[in-house]
Each structure stands twice: as structure tokens, then as C-alpha cells.
Design an enzyme around this catalytic site. Structure first.
Site, short mmCIF file in Angstrom:
data_model
loop_
_atom_site.label_atom_id
_atom_site.label_comp_id
_atom_site.label_asym_id
_atom_site.label_seq_id
_atom_site.Cartn_x
_atom_site.Cartn_y
_atom_site.Cartn_z
CG ASP A 159 -25.31 27.64 -1.83
OD1 ASP A 159 -25.71 28.80 -1.59
OD2 ASP A 159 -24.83 26.89 -0.97
CG ASP B 281 -15.62 30.38 -13.55
OD1 ASP B 281 -16.55 30.66 -12.78
OD2 ASP B 281 -15.52 30.85 -14.70
N GLY B 282 -17.44 27.97 -11.74
CA GLY B 282 -18.71 27.30 -12.05
C GLY B 282 -19.26 27.68 -13.42
CG ASP C 110 -21.82 26.94 3.23
OD1 ASP C 110 -22.55 25.94 3.19
OD2 ASP C 110 -22.17 28.04 2.76
CD GLN D 249 -15.31 34.82 -2.11
OE1 GLN D 249 -16.32 35.41 -2.48
NE2 GLN D 249 -15.21 33.50 -2.20
CG HIS E 151 -27.79 25.14 3.41
ND1 HIS E 151 -27.18 25.56 4.56
CD2 HIS E 151 -27.03 25.61 2.39
CE1 HIS E 151 -26.08 26.24 4.26
NE2 HIS E 151 -25.97 26.29 2.95
CD GLU F 253 -16.87 27.91 -3.44
OE1 GLU F 253 -18.07 27.80 -3.15
OE2 GLU F 253 -16.33 29.01 -3.65
N PRO G 65 -17.12 37.49 -7.34
CG PRO G 65 -16.19 35.94 -5.86
CD PRO G 65 -16.49 37.39 -6.02
#
Ligand code: SPD
Length: 287
Positions: A162, A143-144, A91, A36, A67, A111, A169
């Protein structure tokens, strides 16, 4: 994908049909990773900020709006919070809020884009804070969706998604097959949590997310709050359980301890935020 022009007026905007949502500032980094477009900015009002594919993800001065509301309804309410999974969250803000809970023994974070982590550590160090050094945090760059698909049944007390918006993605983090796997890997008393977009700016998407989660879990409810930099500012998170709406009942002692250092979240705030369902959404969900 939204364009990110370094325009002459110094406004950086997220564009949608007929509207744009912006902060004034300057672009520090604008590069394409394998997955991305990643943009880091210095804003005049809210400190440094992050966009993915031209959509706002976070800023130092507003991240707690997001958050705290994603993490604490789940982590203050589940009986056991020994094993926690975060999908996305590069992040570091979600991991930081989770690890304020001393009862967590292990936190897996998955992530897809290692570049987001690398740039967040460098430009947004306050988001992850001490979480990056916490021995309970196990960061996986992968990949989650496949992580969840390959996890054993009942392996987590809490699953938090999150992700970014349902395009690029993160698209596969909002469909029934993924939610089914999240349910499968949750322990019976566990809680699932995900960001679920804006009830105003992305009304249809939001309704679709909540309806789909309700088809998979026995109990699921959206909670409404504000992230002023996000489209329309009006945002939602959705919580789900298998055997009762545990997310609605924070454990008093845990909640009091956690809210002492929160900016937004408290038991009282949460109670109102679950009740603050707009009527047009309630009608749609009841159809
Ligand atoms: N358009 C904002 C969607 C929210 C995405 N997640 C934000 C990441 C913050 N950790």
C-alpha cells in the site's frame, strides 16, 4: 513534486500535465517529514484527507473505495491467512480492513515514514480505527524494501503493498527486484496484492506495473474500480500468485462474513472488477 498552495479559492489540487484533480476545503497541516511533504486537509465533501508530495492518498469519505478493494480479494481468497505483511499503509486503513479477518495471527506493517502514522492517528483516526490497538498488529518504522529483502523465504501468506505513487520514497516498490523478493517471501499458496495506479491517468505506468508483475509471478491480474478523488477516478489493484490464480476465487463463508460490513467489495463486485479490463490495456498486456 506537486505544489500545494493554500490558494485563495479553497481548492486543493493534485496537478499533472494539463489536468488537476481537486477537493474544496482548507489545509490543516502542511509539513515536510524526512521523506516527503505531508498535507492534511479538511474537505467540504469527503471529510479530512491526506496528500503526500501533493498527491491524493486518502480521505475519510472515500477510503473504503480503495482499502476494501486492495485487501479483500487477497484475504478472502487465500487458503491460509495466518501471517500477513503490509508495506506502507501508514494511514492505517489497510491494517483496519485486514484485521477484520479473525484468522490473521500476526500482521506486520512496515511504513517508512513515522510522521504519516503519527498524523494519521491524530487527524484520521477512523482510518486505523481499532487496528492501532490490536495486539496482532506489529508496526515497524523502516524501509519496506529492505524488510522484504531481509525476510526469510516463504514467511508470509499475504503480502500487500500500500505504497504511494511510483516516485519519491515509494519508487522502489514497483520494480522487478522488489517484486521478486515479494514472491520469494510468499508461501506457496500465498497472494501478493499492490495498488497499480490508474489505467487512464497513468496508462503507461499501469501497464508497466502489471507487465513487470507478470514477469515475476506465474499468475497476475489487474482489478479495476473507482477512487473518485484519485487522478481520473479510475483505479487499479493487481493480484498475483505462484501456483494458481487463487485471488479470483473468494472462499464463500469468509467472503459473506466480510462483505456484510463493506461499502464496495463483495464477491459479485470482485468478479466484475476482474472482468472490467479495458480493451486497450488487454491489447497492451497481450503484446
Ligand atoms: N495516488 C494514490 C495512490 C494510492 C496510494 N495509496 C493510498 C494509501 C491509502 N492507504
Amino acid at each position: 513534486m506537486n505544489p500545494i498552495p493554500a490558494n485563495s479559492t479553497g481548492w486543493i489540487d493534485e496537478y499533472h500535465q494539463g489536468v488537476r484533480y481537486g477537493l474544496e476545503g482548507e489545509i490543516l497541516i502542511n509539513e515536510k517529514s524526512k521523506f516527503q511533504q505531508i498535507t492534511l486537509i479538511q474537505s467540504k465533501r469527503y471529510g479530512k484527507g491526506l496528500l503526500l508530495n501533493g498527491c491524493w492518498m486518502t480521505a475519510e469519505g472515500q477510503e473504503k473505495h480503495y482499502h476494501e478493494c486492495l485487501v479483500h480479494p487477497a484475504l478472502c481468497s487465500a487458503k491460509c491467512i495466518d501471517r500477513v505483511l503490509i508495506i506502507g499503509g501508514g494511514d492505517g486503513g489497510t491494517a483496519r480492513e485486514c484485521l477484520r479477518h479473525k484468522e490473521i495471527a500476526k500482521l506486520d506493517m512496515v511504513e517508512i515514514d513515522g510522521k504519516v502514522i503519527e498524523l494519521s492517528k491524530k487527524y484520521l483516526p477512523s482510518l486505523g480505527g481499532k487496528a492501532w490497538q490490536d495486539p496482532r498488529l506489529n508496526v515497524n518504522i523502516q524501509d519496506g524494501i529492505s524488510w522484504v529483502a531481509n525476510s526469510p523465504n516463504a514467511s508470509y501468506d499475504i503480502v500487500i503493498v500500500d505504497g504511494s505513487d511510483p516516485a519519491g520514497p515509494a519508487k522502489g516498490l514497483f520494480n522487478k527486484a522488489f517484486f521478486k523478493d515479494c514472491r520469494r517471501i510468499l508461501r506457496p499458496n500465498g497472494i501478493f496484492a499492490t495498488q497499480s495506479e490508474s489505467p487512464e491517468a497513468f496508462r503507461e505506468v499501469h501497464i508497466d506495473i502489471v507487465k513487470t508483475i507478470r514477469e515475476v509471478f506465474d499468475f497476475a491480474d489487474p482489478l479495476y474500480g473507482w477512487v473518485p478523488m484519485y487522478p481520473s477516478g479510475w483505479w487499479s489493484w493487481t493480484f498475483a500468485c505462484i501456483d494458481g490464480p487463487h485471488y479470483k476465487k473468494p472462499i464463500l463463508k469468509r467472503a459473506e462474513h466480510i462483505s456484510k460490513e463493506c461499502e464496495i467489495w463483495s464477491r459479485r463486485w470482485q468478479k466484475g472488477a476482474f472482468e472490467a479490463i479495458p480493451l486497450f490495456i488487454e491489447r497492451e498486456l497481450n503484446k
